[in-house]
Design a protein around this motif. Sequence first.
Motif, mmCIF file in Angstrom:
data_model
loop_
_atom_site.group_PDB
_atom_site.id
_atom_site.type_symbol
_atom_site.label_atom_id
_atom_site.label_comp_id
_atom_site.label_asym_id
_atom_site.label_seq_id
_atom_site.Cartn_x
_atom_site.Cartn_y
_atom_site.Cartn_z
ATOM 1 N N ALA A 2 0.850 -1.186 0.000
ATOM 2 C CA ALA A 2 0.000 0.000 0.000
ATOM 3 C C ALA A 2 0.885 1.235 0.000
ATOM 4 C CB ALA A 2 -0.927 0.004 1.213
ATOM 5 N N ALA A 3 0.618 2.155 -0.935
ATOM 6 C CA ALA A 3 1.369 3.408 -0.991
ATOM 7 C C ALA A 3 0.937 4.314 0.140
ATOM 8 C CB ALA A 3 1.153 4.088 -2.334
ATOM 9 N N ASP A 4 1.915 5.034 0.721
ATOM 10 C CA ASP A 4 1.669 5.953 1.813
ATOM 11 C C ASP A 4 2.149 7.336 1.400
ATOM 12 O OD1 ASP A 4 0.830 6.758 4.307
ATOM 13 O OD2 ASP A 4 1.896 5.159 5.361
ATOM 14 N N THR A 5 1.993 8.312 2.298
ATOM 15 C CA THR A 5 2.391 9.681 1.982
ATOM 16 C C THR A 5 3.868 9.785 1.654
ATOM 17 O OG1 THR A 5 0.682 10.505 3.466
ATOM 18 C CG2 THR A 5 2.396 12.058 2.805
ATOM 19 N N ASP A 6 4.689 9.082 2.403
ATOM 20 C CA ASP A 6 6.135 9.218 2.244
ATOM 21 C C ASP A 6 6.813 7.877 2.005
ATOM 22 O OD1 ASP A 6 8.512 10.799 2.173
ATOM 23 O OD2 ASP A 6 9.002 10.085 4.180
ATOM 24 N N GLY A 7 6.108 6.945 1.360
ATOM 25 C CA GLY A 7 6.714 5.653 1.108
ATOM 26 C C GLY A 7 5.697 4.579 0.809
ATOM 27 N N VAL A 8 6.102 3.335 1.062
ATOM 28 C CA VAL A 8 5.282 2.170 0.751
ATOM 29 C C VAL A 8 5.287 1.242 1.968
ATOM 30 C CG1 VAL A 8 5.066 0.136 -0.723
ATOM 31 C CG2 VAL A 8 5.782 2.314 -1.714
ATOM 32 N N ARG A 9 4.111 0.711 2.304
ATOM 33 C CA ARG A 9 3.989 -0.257 3.399
ATOM 34 C C ARG A 9 3.816 -1.657 2.817
ATOM 35 N NH1 ARG A 9 -0.552 0.220 5.585
ATOM 36 N NH2 ARG A 9 -1.389 1.966 4.363
ATOM 37 N N VAL A 10 4.617 -2.611 3.326
ATOM 38 C CA VAL A 10 4.529 -4.002 2.915
ATOM 39 C C VAL A 10 3.993 -4.812 4.094
ATOM 40 C CG1 VAL A 10 5.775 -6.017 2.039
ATOM 41 C CG2 VAL A 10 6.487 -3.706 1.359
ATOM 42 N N THR A 11 2.816 -5.377 3.932
ATOM 43 C CA THR A 11 2.246 -6.236 4.964
ATOM 44 C C THR A 11 2.395 -7.693 4.542
ATOM 45 O OG1 THR A 11 0.036 -6.101 3.974
ATOM 46 C CG2 THR A 11 0.581 -4.483 5.665
ATOM 47 N N TYR A 12 2.493 -8.570 5.528
ATOM 48 C CA TYR A 12 2.676 -9.986 5.236
ATOM 49 C C TYR A 12 2.213 -10.811 6.428
ATOM 50 C CZ TYR A 12 6.803 -9.277 8.159
ATOM 51 O OH TYR A 12 7.631 -8.950 9.193
ATOM 52 N N GLU A 13 2.023 -12.110 6.198
ATOM 53 C CA GLU A 13 1.657 -13.047 7.254
ATOM 54 C C GLU A 13 2.902 -13.777 7.725
ATOM 55 O OE1 GLU A 13 -1.429 -15.668 6.061
ATOM 56 O OE2 GLU A 13 -2.828 -14.048 5.524
ATOM 57 N N GLY A 14 3.071 -13.894 9.037
ATOM 58 C CA GLY A 14 4.226 -14.586 9.591
ATOM 59 C C GLY A 14 4.088 -16.089 9.512
ATOM 60 N N LEU A 15 5.037 -16.794 10.095
ATOM 61 C CA LEU A 15 5.006 -18.248 10.107
ATOM 62 C C LEU A 15 3.865 -18.752 10.973
ATOM 63 C CD1 LEU A 15 8.807 -19.027 10.541
ATOM 64 C CD2 LEU A 15 7.489 -18.994 8.425
ATOM 65 N N THR A 16 3.409 -19.956 10.692
ATOM 66 C CA THR A 16 2.346 -20.555 11.481
ATOM 67 C C THR A 16 2.926 -21.175 12.749
ATOM 68 O OG1 THR A 16 2.541 -22.704 10.395
ATOM 69 C CG2 THR A 16 1.092 -21.077 9.361
ATOM 70 N N ALA A 17 2.052 -21.474 13.696
ATOM 71 C CA ALA A 17 2.477 -22.041 14.977
ATOM 72 C C ALA A 17 3.088 -23.432 14.806
ATOM 73 C CB ALA A 17 1.289 -22.106 15.932
ATOM 74 N N SER A 18 2.804 -24.112 13.689
ATOM 75 C CA SER A 18 3.329 -25.460 13.488
ATOM 76 C C SER A 18 4.793 -25.464 13.066
ATOM 77 C CB SER A 18 2.501 -26.190 12.420
ATOM 78 O OG SER A 18 2.587 -25.511 11.178
ATOM 79 N N GLN A 19 5.349 -24.297 12.772
ATOM 80 C CA GLN A 19 6.741 -24.217 12.349
ATOM 81 C C GLN A 19 7.627 -23.897 13.543
ATOM 82 O OE1 GLN A 19 5.779 -21.452 9.110
ATOM 83 N NE2 GLN A 19 6.832 -22.856 7.754
ATOM 84 N N ALA A 20 8.503 -24.833 13.873
ATOM 85 C CA ALA A 20 9.340 -24.697 15.062
ATOM 86 C C ALA A 20 10.212 -23.456 14.974
ATOM 87 C CB ALA A 20 10.206 -25.947 15.226
ATOM 88 N N GLY A 21 10.436 -22.819 16.127
ATOM 89 C CA GLY A 21 11.308 -21.665 16.177
ATOM 90 C C GLY A 21 10.746 -20.472 15.432
ATOM 91 N N ASN A 22 9.419 -20.245 15.542
ATOM 92 C CA ASN A 22 8.770 -19.217 14.729
ATOM 93 C C ASN A 22 8.970 -17.801 15.265
ATOM 94 O OD1 ASN A 22 7.175 -19.447 16.951
ATOM 95 N ND2 ASN A 22 5.245 -19.797 15.872
ATOM 96 N N SER A 23 9.950 -17.600 16.121
ATOM 97 C CA SER A 23 10.251 -16.253 16.613
ATOM 98 C C SER A 23 11.460 -15.665 15.891
ATOM 99 C CB SER A 23 10.530 -16.292 18.118
ATOM 100 O OG SER A 23 11.628 -17.149 18.396
ATOM 101 N N GLY A 24 11.685 -16.084 14.653
ATOM 102 C CA GLY A 24 12.857 -15.656 13.910
ATOM 103 C C GLY A 24 12.811 -14.201 13.503
ATOM 104 N N SER A 25 13.875 -13.773 12.828
ATOM 105 C CA SER A 25 14.034 -12.384 12.418
ATOM 106 C C SER A 25 13.570 -12.204 10.981
ATOM 107 C CB SER A 25 15.515 -11.989 12.543
ATOM 108 O OG SER A 25 15.738 -10.716 12.005
ATOM 109 N N HIS A 26 12.744 -11.161 10.750
ATOM 110 C CA HIS A 26 12.228 -10.869 9.418
ATOM 111 C C HIS A 26 13.032 -9.740 8.767
ATOM 112 C CE1 HIS A 26 8.786 -12.895 11.271
ATOM 113 N NE2 HIS A 26 8.343 -13.152 10.049
ATOM 114 N N SER A 27 13.152 -9.791 7.447
ATOM 115 C CA SER A 27 13.790 -8.724 6.688
ATOM 116 C C SER A 27 13.016 -8.504 5.398
ATOM 117 C CB SER A 27 15.254 -9.057 6.387
ATOM 118 O OG SER A 27 15.339 -10.215 5.572
#
Length: 361
Positions: free
Chosen positions: A138-163
């Motif tokens: 979604a375009a914003d006033t001063d940039g762009v926002r990227v939304t996404y869905e994280g990992l599901t609870a069934s994936q071990a170690g789902n507290s990883g780092s996003h980039s």
Amino acid sequence: MSMTRWMTVTCAAAVVFSGCTESQIDPEMEIQLSGKVLKEDGQPLANTVLMMNRSANSSCVFSLFGGLDWKSMKTGTDGAFKEELLGVDTRAGDLARCFELKIPGTGTGNYGAASFIIQTEAVQVPPLQQWTGKPMVAADTDGVRVTYEGLTASQAGNSGSHSVTVRTKSDGYVWVSNDVSSPATLNDDLLEDAADLKATVSIRREVTLDKTTFSIRHDGDPVALPKRSRVPVSRGASCIYPEAPTPCALTDGDLSSKVALPNGTLSVAIQLPQPKVLRKAVVRNLTILAGLTSELVLEGSTDGTTWVLLADLREGLSVRSYYEVALSHPTALSQVRLRTAGSSNATDYDIDSLSELSLFE
């Protein structure tokens, strides 16, 4: 970069993951590798061929050292797989080799892999699951926002780092934002007026299971970014460094094309057409030998002779490839330079390459 320096960097990279780990496996030992692969909805990924890479040593670098698609295996109807290896397969002399098990994508650009070193006779791989991230923009006033869905609870170690990685249509790297959360904002200073950009959300996490540590990476589906219109005051400015061409490729707006700098380049300066009070600098695709460089700074000047510190870019022994740096110097500057430390052997400390140094008022 010279071959000697390239090998030094590779050794440093190996230490990050495995420290050039010595193998604890007898060459005659029989190794049992097993696990399960799931679709994104949690259902088994049945009857699917999995490919595994093997590195030439403990460094988890496969494209340079060879061993791509070293072995294949196939999942059953329940998504499970098993493979037998010999101890000698896991060794490179006295070193343990690194393996990478690929997670098949869904065909729209996503990718996953689990890297690990084998030090036990039974290796149980944690459940590996496809992930697209389902990104939206979604375009914003001063940039762009990227939304996404994280990992599901069934994936071990789902507290990883996003980039979030921004690339051109031809896959040239433009920007990387680390440690983000949804929605991740890419401001206009980062995107400038580049066309045909796409963003990919990635997640990295570590999972330890039965004394084996797995480094698991997912790259989600790429999503197109709308074209923005921010133009830095440095666009088209001349550059000062050994053998600098005219026009300068570091200010031309080609945000992903890396410029290989001459050996011994300790500073790169931008000469602005007119002095400006600057609020930000953006550094892209910087390559430098981080472990040896004692200094990496941005400096400004009104005359090209006397320089003032604008920002210290070092973080301990770490040097990043991408920097977004707020500037607050009150005086209009005619030059800004990126400078590293020198030594009696300057090629151990120089700036190897850079794609763009953008300045904003």
